[in-house]
Scaffold this motif. Structure first.
Motif, mmCIF file in Angstrom:
data_model
loop_
_atom_site.group_PDB
_atom_site.id
_atom_site.type_symbol
_atom_site.label_atom_id
_atom_site.label_comp_id
_atom_site.label_asym_id
_atom_site.label_seq_id
_atom_site.Cartn_x
_atom_site.Cartn_y
_atom_site.Cartn_z
ATOM 1 N N PRO A 43 10.577 3.488 -14.125
ATOM 2 C CA PRO A 43 10.392 2.513 -12.811
ATOM 3 C C PRO A 43 9.283 2.905 -12.482
ATOM 4 O O PRO A 43 8.861 1.647 -11.940
ATOM 5 N N LEU A 44 9.156 3.878 -11.475
ATOM 6 C CA LEU A 44 8.828 4.194 -10.131
ATOM 7 C C LEU A 44 6.945 4.102 -10.883
ATOM 8 O O LEU A 44 5.976 4.096 -10.739
ATOM 9 N N VAL A 45 6.713 4.611 -12.174
ATOM 10 C CA VAL A 45 5.679 5.335 -13.232
ATOM 11 C C VAL A 45 5.527 3.952 -13.232
ATOM 12 O O VAL A 45 4.119 3.591 -12.730
ATOM 13 N N PHE A 46 5.814 2.773 -13.660
ATOM 14 C CA PHE A 46 5.435 2.055 -13.943
ATOM 15 C C PHE A 46 5.116 1.361 -13.528
ATOM 16 O O PHE A 46 3.938 0.339 -13.082
ATOM 17 N N LEU A 47 5.557 1.595 -11.885
ATOM 18 C CA LEU A 47 5.219 0.702 -11.174
ATOM 19 C C LEU A 47 4.290 0.530 -10.058
ATOM 20 O O LEU A 47 3.483 0.035 -9.579
ATOM 21 N N LEU A 48 4.102 2.324 -10.468
ATOM 22 C CA LEU A 48 2.756 2.676 -9.795
ATOM 23 C C LEU A 48 1.742 2.816 -10.306
ATOM 24 O O LEU A 48 0.776 2.060 -9.767
ATOM 25 N N LEU A 49 2.025 2.227 -11.641
ATOM 26 C CA LEU A 49 0.638 1.953 -12.003
ATOM 27 C C LEU A 49 0.178 0.708 -12.355
ATOM 28 O O LEU A 49 -1.173 0.273 -11.979
ATOM 29 N N SER A 50 1.350 -0.086 -12.437
ATOM 30 C CA SER A 50 0.790 -1.779 -11.972
ATOM 31 C C SER A 50 0.555 -2.312 -10.419
ATOM 32 O O SER A 50 -0.256 -3.446 -10.596
ATOM 33 N N SER A 51 0.787 -1.632 -9.636
ATOM 34 C CA SER A 51 0.617 -1.342 -8.400
ATOM 35 C C SER A 51 -0.958 -1.371 -7.800
ATOM 36 O O SER A 51 -1.251 -1.947 -7.176
ATOM 37 N N LEU A 52 -1.448 -0.617 -8.923
ATOM 38 C CA LEU A 52 -2.936 -0.048 -9.066
ATOM 39 C C LEU A 52 -3.322 -1.996 -8.607
ATOM 40 O O LEU A 52 -5.070 -1.483 -7.927
ATOM 41 N N ILE A 105 -2.884 -4.218 -7.878
ATOM 42 C CA ILE A 105 -3.396 -4.971 -6.728
ATOM 43 C C ILE A 105 -3.859 -4.178 -5.470
ATOM 44 O O ILE A 105 -4.757 -4.991 -4.888
ATOM 45 N N ILE A 106 -3.760 -2.836 -5.957
ATOM 46 C CA ILE A 106 -4.643 -2.068 -4.765
ATOM 47 C C ILE A 106 -6.153 -2.268 -5.222
ATOM 48 O O ILE A 106 -7.467 -2.580 -4.110
ATOM 49 N N ILE A 107 -6.139 -2.048 -5.827
ATOM 50 C CA ILE A 107 -7.864 -1.921 -6.198
ATOM 51 C C ILE A 107 -8.958 -3.203 -6.280
ATOM 52 O O ILE A 107 -8.388 -3.750 -7.518
ATOM 53 N N ASN A 108 -9.376 -3.300 -5.334
ATOM 54 C CA ASN A 108 -10.063 -4.721 -5.741
ATOM 55 C C ASN A 108 -11.329 -4.354 -6.150
ATOM 56 O O ASN A 108 -12.456 -3.561 -6.189
ATOM 57 N N PHE A 109 -12.046 -5.284 -6.801
ATOM 58 C CA PHE A 109 -13.466 -5.253 -6.771
ATOM 59 C C PHE A 109 -14.208 -6.443 -6.960
ATOM 60 O O PHE A 109 -14.085 -7.279 -6.494
ATOM 61 N N SER A 110 -15.085 -5.966 -5.635
ATOM 62 C CA SER A 110 -15.693 -6.528 -4.824
ATOM 63 C C SER A 110 -17.257 -6.348 -3.972
ATOM 64 O O SER A 110 -17.797 -5.443 -4.061
ATOM 65 N N GLY A 111 -18.022 -7.335 -3.639
ATOM 66 C CA GLY A 111 -19.223 -7.504 -3.205
ATOM 67 C C GLY A 111 -19.286 -7.001 -1.723
ATOM 68 O O GLY A 111 -19.993 -6.654 -1.339
ATOM 69 N N THR A 135 -12.856 -0.886 -4.006
ATOM 70 C CA THR A 135 -12.346 -1.028 -2.365
ATOM 71 C C THR A 135 -11.505 -1.412 -2.639
ATOM 72 O O THR A 135 -10.535 -2.799 -3.462
ATOM 73 N N GLY A 136 -10.358 -2.045 -1.451
ATOM 74 C CA GLY A 136 -8.812 -2.150 -0.831
ATOM 75 C C GLY A 136 -8.605 -2.104 0.173
ATOM 76 O O GLY A 136 -9.453 -1.854 1.378
ATOM 77 N N SER A 137 -7.758 -3.176 0.813
ATOM 78 C CA SER A 137 -7.368 -3.906 2.312
ATOM 79 C C SER A 137 -6.227 -3.122 2.548
ATOM 80 O O SER A 137 -5.180 -2.570 1.227
ATOM 81 N N ARG A 138 -6.135 -2.858 3.793
ATOM 82 C CA ARG A 138 -4.684 -2.900 4.010
ATOM 83 C C ARG A 138 -3.103 -3.073 4.027
ATOM 84 O O ARG A 138 -2.483 -2.653 3.757
ATOM 85 N N GLU A 139 -4.227 -4.179 3.751
ATOM 86 C CA GLU A 139 -3.010 -5.830 3.826
ATOM 87 C C GLU A 139 -2.734 -5.399 1.992
ATOM 88 O O GLU A 139 -1.504 -5.581 1.796
ATOM 89 N N SER A 140 -3.296 -5.386 1.209
ATOM 90 C CA SER A 140 -2.999 -5.120 -0.379
ATOM 91 C C SER A 140 -1.518 -3.625 -0.561
ATOM 92 O O SER A 140 -1.208 -3.909 -1.733
ATOM 93 N N LEU A 141 -2.647 -2.666 0.060
ATOM 94 C CA LEU A 141 -1.782 -2.242 -0.132
ATOM 95 C C LEU A 141 -0.321 -1.571 0.494
ATOM 96 O O LEU A 141 0.385 -1.976 0.115
ATOM 97 N N PHE A 142 -0.326 -2.569 1.998
ATOM 98 C CA PHE A 142 0.772 -2.826 2.472
ATOM 99 C C PHE A 142 1.491 -3.704 1.684
ATOM 100 O O PHE A 142 3.541 -2.930 1.119
#
Lengths: 256, 279
Positions: free
Chosen positions: A70-79, A81-87, A103-110
């Motif tokens: 499950p960890l592998v699955f979770l890591l892949l899917s949380s990418l 959440i962390i990675i954003n495309f932004s201006g 880009t990514g925010s601290r908040e989304s990493l958390f």
């Protein structure tokens, strides 16, 4: 799945009362899902790990391997959440690609970390149940919890016949291999199809034979069996209660 | 007057969509407490007959009587019938439905409507008697063929039947386990249970049975004591069987004048050995 089954029949905690294990796992699971907090999840994760490996006798490497799935699955899917495309760049990291930022925010990493830990801790609760409790014992707990009979009977028969059909499938596969049925892609596709259809026919025949055999023992449409009960122990119950009180205390503190 | 427990009269049965009769005017009589061997080629109607005995199949015509009373195919009648006539099926995997040995054995007796306490007592008793204790906590899918067979016999014994039918009990068993099954069967007959066994093993039938029925094409071709049935080479050939080794050897020894043909026909090799030693 077959290897989980083997693990649970050899677990040191197998003969502990199934109701205790069930309550312990489900209550802890609820705590994880309710609180969604990192401390609670870490606490549960560590306790479940220690109990499974140290008390239950599941080999550590084996436990880690099962947690890894499950960890592998979770890591892949949380990418996602962390990675954003932004201006404009966010506070954690940013790469500029063409006109936009990856880009990514601290908040989304958390947030992602929290999600991963919550999910992993929940999985560890379910693993605890399935690593140490054979299916018939789980069914007997569900029966006492007044789960609908039809579902329980289906689970009982399906569980048994997974193994019967698995054996048949294995035998067919070996006999196909021995006749070079899988020597290249084309033949192996053909063999697989042949096995699937043979398996279906075999399953129908087996179910007929099973029905006859059950009728021969006065089956009247209602599977009634005795459960083998391992008596609950006072000491274990007290430990579980104490653990759950601490855990829910932690949940309340986290939620305030 | 013979004490008959089961009587079949002119049974006919055919499976759906099959033009041939699986049972073709089958008649036979079974005496109480006897050891009966059923022999005959595959597809000669042994298993079909067994399913009829237990009321799973209902013959198209003809009648079956248990203790002189014709079969009652009402719900209640079947329940009573199936408690008295138990079948151990050939393939344990199509008989065992639960992953737990204990649950599996408790199924039959609970269906008889006894209390849970009594059922638990009976299950424990049969587990002890058939020496299932060493593997009672294993899941049924992890048992060996012989262990599965023991559990499937326990399934039936727990219901205390008057007649127990074993369909090729030694099929796919190693010698040690078939020996165990044979011992259990011997104990059953000691308790007065009528045992009916389908087998292809002529040597076993010769040594064990009180009566042998030879089936062919859905009817009884020959029956009698093993000595009578196995003496008839012509009938044996018709049913694809050979003579038991002990009988063949005995006849040869008689022909050569080593043993006197006045002697009682030996059933087992040990008997023959004794004759030779004493001659």
């Amino acid at each position: 799945m077959i290897s989980i089954d083997r693990l649970c029949y050899n677990s040191n905690l197998r003969y502990v009362n199934a109701g205790e294990k069930f309550a312990f796992a489900v209550l802890s699971l609820c705590a994880c899902v309710l609180s969604r907090s990192i401390p609670v999840s870490c606490f549960v994760l560590v306790i479940m790990g220690i109990l499974s490996v140290w008390k239950g006798g599941i080999p550590f490497s084996c436990y880690m391997r099962y947690m890894g799935v499950p960890l592998v699955f979770l890591l892949l899917s949380s990418l996602a959440i962390i990675i954003n495309f932004s201006g404009e760049p966010l506070d954690l990291f940013a790469f500029s690609v063409g006109g936009i930022y990856i880009t990514g925010s601290r908040e989304s990493l958390f947030y992602a970390l929290n999600l991963i830990l919550t999910a992993l801790a929940s999985v560890s609760c379910l693993y605890f149940l399935s690593f140490h409790t054979p299916m018939p014992d789980i069914l007997s707990v569900l029966r006492r919890l007044r789960c609908p009979k039809l579902i329980l009977e289906l689970m009982l028969l399906i569980y048994r016949f997974i193994f019967v059909l698995f054996e048949v499938a294995h035998a067919i596969r070996v006999s196909q291999n021995s006749r070079l049925g899988n020597r290249n892609y084309r033949t192996s596709m053909k063999s697989f199809g042949a096995m699937a259809s043979a398996l279906l026919i075999r399953a129908m025949k087996k179910s007929d034979a099973l029905y006859n055999a059950m009728e021969a023992r006065c089956y009247n449409g209602d599977i009634r069996v005795l459960d083998e009960n391992f008596p609950p122990r006072g000491k274990e119950i007290i430990l579980i209660v104490v653990f759950e009180i601490i855990l829910y205390g932690l949940v309340v503190i986290e939620m305030l | 007057m013979k004490d008959l427990i089961l009587k079949a009269d002119n049974l006919y049965f055919s499976y759906e969509g099959d033009k041939n009769h699986s049972l073709n005017g089958l008649s036979l009589e079974i005496e109480r407490g006897k050891k009966i061997a059923f022999m005959g080629p595959n597809g000669s109607g042994k298993s079909t007959f067994f399913l009829c005995c237990n009321g799973i199949l209902k013959p198209v015509s003809g009648s079956l009587c248990l203790d002189g009373e014709p079969y009652d195919y009402s719900r209640k009648g079947l329940l009573k019938l199936r408690q008295r006539v138990g079948i151990v099926f050939q393939d344990p995997d199509s008989q065992l439905f639960s992953a737990s040995v204990y649950q599996e054995i408790s199924f039959g007796i609970l269906n008889l409507g006894v209390s849970e306490e009594e059922a638990a007592r009976e299950v424990e008793e049969v587990i002890g008697r058939l020496e299932i204790t060493p593997f009672r906590h294993k899941p049924t899918h992890a048992l060996s063929g012989g262990q599965k067979k023991l559990v499937s016999i326990a399934d039936i014994l727990v219901m205390h039947p008057d007649i127990i039918i074993l369909d090729e009990p030694a099929a796919a068993l190693d010698p040690r386990h078939s020996e165990m099954v044979n011992k259990i069967v011997d104990k059953l007959t000691e308790k007065g249970i009528t045992v009916m066994i389908a087998t292809h093993d002529v040597d076993y039938a010769m040594g064990w049975a009180d009566q042998v029925f030879l089936f062919k094409e859905g009817r009884v071709l020959a029956f009698g004591t093993p000595e009578e049935v196995f003496a008839d080479r012509e009938t044996l050939r018709e049913t694809n069987l050979r003579q038991p080794a002990v009988l063949e050897l005995f006849e040869t020894l008689c022909r050569k004048g080593i043993l006197s043909s006045q002697l009682k026909t030996p059933r087992r090799l040990e008997d023959l050995e004794r004759y030779i030693r004493e001659s």
